[in-house]
Write a protein that holds these residues in place. Structure first.
Motif: not given
Length: 124
Positions: A35-37, A44-53, A93-94
């Motif tokens: 995931g990228w946050f 607050e830290r927030e979800f940006v996107g994610g990938i299934r490996w 900050v990512y």
């Protein structure tokens, strides 16, 4: 021991692009989600996107959909976050994170490993 190391942050003008990298080591990540946050000052830290490996399915927050793209390079054990059409509100900050699952979840607490973060600043 799992290590995640982000790189590629910096200062860019609005409308510009950056590509962040997250180099992963310490185990085989085929059964993981990456995931990228991001976390802006005072927020607050927030979800940006994610990938299934495994398989490479991607998911994005509505705020970045159509502008950001996540990809991975299996040979390099590296995940990328390509950010286009950047806006000042993307300044943060990512972080990349890894979750021992094949399901992408947006909740920060569901991720098991974190990188140290890389600063992205978008000027107007």
């Amino acid at each position: 021991q799992v290590q995640l190391v982000e790189s590629g942050g910096g200062l860019v003008q609005a409308g510009g692009s950056l590509r962040l990298s997250c180099a992963a080591s310490g185990r085989t990540f085929s059964a993981y989600v990456m995931g990228w946050f991001r976390q802006a000052p005072g927020k607050e830290r927030e979800f940006v996107g994610g990938i299934r490996w495994s398989g490479g399915s991607t998911y994005y927050a509505d705020s970045v959909k159509g502008r950001f793209t996540i990809s991975r390079d299996n040979a390099k054990n590296t995940v990328y976050l390509q950010m286009n059409s950047l806006k000042p509100e993307d300044t943060a900050v990512y972080y990349c994170a890894a979750r021992r699952s094949i399901v992408v979840i947006t909740a920060v607490r569901e991720y098991d490993y974190w990188g140290q973060g890389t600063q992205v600043t978008v000027s107007s």
